[in-house]
Scaffold this motif. Structure first.
Motif, PDB file in Angstrom:
ATOM      1  N   UNK A  46       0.832  -1.208   0.000  1.00 37.78           N
ATOM      2  CA  UNK A  46       0.000   0.000   0.000  1.00 37.78           C
ATOM      3  C   UNK A  46       0.858   1.246   0.000  1.00 37.78           C
ATOM      4  N   UNK A  47       1.917   1.235   0.799  1.00 36.64           N
ATOM      5  CA  UNK A  47       2.784   2.412   0.881  1.00 36.64           C
ATOM      6  C   UNK A  47       3.393   2.702  -0.488  1.00 36.64           C
ATOM      7  N   UNK A  48       3.757   1.618  -1.201  1.00 37.83           N
ATOM      8  CA  UNK A  48       4.315   1.778  -2.545  1.00 37.83           C
ATOM      9  C   UNK A  48       3.350   2.515  -3.460  1.00 37.83           C
ATOM     10  N   UNK A  49       2.061   2.199  -3.329  1.00 35.87           N
ATOM     11  CA  UNK A  49       1.063   2.826  -4.191  1.00 35.87           C
ATOM     12  C   UNK A  49       0.712   4.238  -3.747  1.00 35.87           C
ATOM     13  N   UNK A  50       0.594   4.408  -2.444  1.00 31.33           N
ATOM     14  CA  UNK A  50      -0.047   5.630  -1.942  1.00 31.33           C
ATOM     15  C   UNK A  50       0.879   6.616  -1.251  1.00 31.33           C
ATOM     16  N   UNK A  51       2.035   6.138  -0.829  1.00 32.46           N
ATOM     17  CA  UNK A  51       2.952   7.041  -0.115  1.00 32.46           C
ATOM     18  C   UNK A  51       2.668   7.041   1.371  1.00 32.46           C
ATOM     19  N   UNK A  52       3.650   7.501   2.099  1.00 33.52           N
ATOM     20  CA  UNK A  52       3.595   7.403   3.557  1.00 33.52           C
ATOM     21  C   UNK A  52       2.592   8.383   4.172  1.00 33.52           C
ATOM     22  N   UNK A  53       2.399   9.543   3.536  1.00 32.39           N
ATOM     23  CA  UNK A  53       1.447  10.511   4.101  1.00 32.39           C
ATOM     24  C   UNK A  53       0.033   9.945   4.099  1.00 32.39           C
ATOM     25  N   UNK A  54      -0.314   9.313   2.972  1.00 34.44           N
ATOM     26  CA  UNK A  54      -1.667   8.749   2.883  1.00 34.44           C
ATOM     27  C   UNK A  54      -1.831   7.631   3.902  1.00 34.44           C
ATOM     28  N   UNK A  55      -0.789   6.820   4.053  1.00 30.46           N
ATOM     29  CA  UNK A  55      -0.875   5.738   5.040  1.00 30.46           C
ATOM     30  C   UNK A  55      -1.107   6.330   6.433  1.00 30.46           C
TER      31      UNK A  55
END
Ligand SMILES: [Fe+2]
Length: 404
Positions: free
Chosen positions: A198-207
């Motif tokens: 998920x982090x790969x797709x969305x980035x750490x801020x979104x996570x």
């Protein structure tokens, strides 16, 4: 008169501040301290409402004076002034400051920062509110995993692996995050089964934001059923608001703040449903039968509305003050002195745009329907952009399958 203390180790800077703020003398009782030690002595001698301090001072290390002020005098508004090259250090080192301003600071900006922070403090220190929602220790705490993520992110060498590990350790949150991830919200190309992917797709801020939303709502999942109120609908609405807020053009920093504000500005409803269900139920019924906005009925019944209650909780959680402000003023952004688009404005506009039916073709009529004051848009200089934002909101709502 507000009592404001300025702290800087350079006498020249203090002198400049003094001259610059000459016109504030009628409203502020100002004192000037040439360093951390001197500031603490003045604070011990008489009460202040605001401290404005330099960040890098010799004698006391970096943020130390602000940390002490925060511990000894938590009610004092704390504003940090820092040079652009110190900004990153300042942001990392001072989770105890309410606001950061860049040096050299224009007197008007400083005046607005102090006025804004103190007006918020008045709302948050409302006795009625404290009586209604109970003492601080009875309130839910900021979700642990979110807090851990924030702390880790503040470390310069934090890796994605460390961050993912924190989320994975919290099984309940990981499950909620996966559920959100695989909802239509993100429209991801395939099922995401791990936080790492998920982090790969969305980035750490979104996570981080997902963890926050999942954490907050899971704290309130034992709420009694109240007619006319649904946690699921509220969460979906907040997510749409945050999604819209993230697409309104702004600096990366402001956008990040506005997205968190969008996820949380209505959290006061959850607090009222949990801490004062009988009052909240009456307010919901009243709003429905009288056709008045919920916050108006709440204020008539309880003396405060979910906006102040939410801001109170977010303030206690130590979230950045623009997030707290966005919650406090989300029904009345006009009362904030502002002349450009900030977090209060973005959250307010995004909330209005996320209302059901907001996806209609933009027109003067639909702006009226959205209950957005055209003068307010004008004041922020965004009247022309607004119709484009309505289209964007419509697209966001249909991605979420919220629009009829
Ligand atoms: Fe609200």
């Amino acid at each position: 008169m507000k009592r404001v203390l300025f702290v800087d180790d350079e006498p020249r800077v203090l002198k400049q501040l003094q001259q610059m703020l000459e016109s504030q003398k009628d409203q502020w009782d100002m004192a000037f301290a040439p360093g951390g030690e001197a500031a603490l002595t003045l604070l011990a001698a008489s009460p202040f409402e605001v401290v404005v301090s330099d960040i890098a001072m010799p004698g006391m290390d970096g943020a130390a004076p602000m940390k002490i002020v925060c511990e000894r005098y938590p009610a004092i508004v704390r504003i940090v002034l820092s040079a652009p090259q110190e900004m990153e250090t300042a942001l990392r080192a001072v989770p105890v400051a309410h606001q950061f301003l860049l040096k050299p600071c224009d007197p008007n900006m400083l005046r607005v920062a102090v006025e804004r922070a103190t007006s918020l403090l008045n709302i948050l220190s409302n006795k009625l509110l404290a009586n209604l929602v109970g003492s601080v220790k009875d309130l839910p705490v900021l979700p642990r995993t979110y807090m851990a993520l924030r702390q880790k992110l503040a470390e310069p060498e934090a890796s994605i692996r460390d961050l993912v590990h924190i989320v994975e350790q919290d099984v309940a949150i990981s499950a909620k995050v996966s559920q959100l991830l695989n909802s239509s919200y993100f429209g991801l190309p395939r099922e995401i089964s791990s936080v790492r992917t998920a982090v790969g797709f969305l980035g750490i801020d979104t996570l981080q934001n997902l963890v926050l939303s999942a954490g907050v709502f899971s704290m309130f999942d034992q709420l009694a059923l109240l007619p006319g109120f649904s946690c699921e609908e509220l969460q979906a609405h907040l997510q749409l608001t945050a999604k819209i807020a993230g697409q309104i053009p702004a600096s990366a920093h402001l956008r990040g703040i506005a997205v968190v504000g969008g996820l949380l500005y209505d959290v006061g409803k959850l607090v009222l449903a949990m801490r004062a269900p009988a009052h909240f139920k009456r307010a919901l019924q009243g709003a429905q039968t009288e056709g008045h906005p919920l916050y108006v009925v709440e204020t008539d019944l309880m003396g405060v509305s979910h906006a102040e209650v939410g801001a109170y909780l977010l303030g206690i959680w130590g979230l950045p003050s623009p997030v707290v402000e966005a919650a406090a003023h989300h029904h009345n952004p006009h009362r904030v002195p502002q002349d450009s688009l900030d977090a209060v404005g973005i959250v307010y506009i995004s909330n209005r745009l996320a209302q059901p039916g907001s996806g209609h073709a933009p027109s003067a009529e639909s702006i009226a329907q959205l209950e957005i004051d055209p003068d307010y848009l004008e004041r922020l200089g965004v009247s022309e952009q607004f119709s484009g934002w309505q289209e964007m909101a419509k697209a966001s709502a249909s991605e979420l399958h919220l629009e009829s």
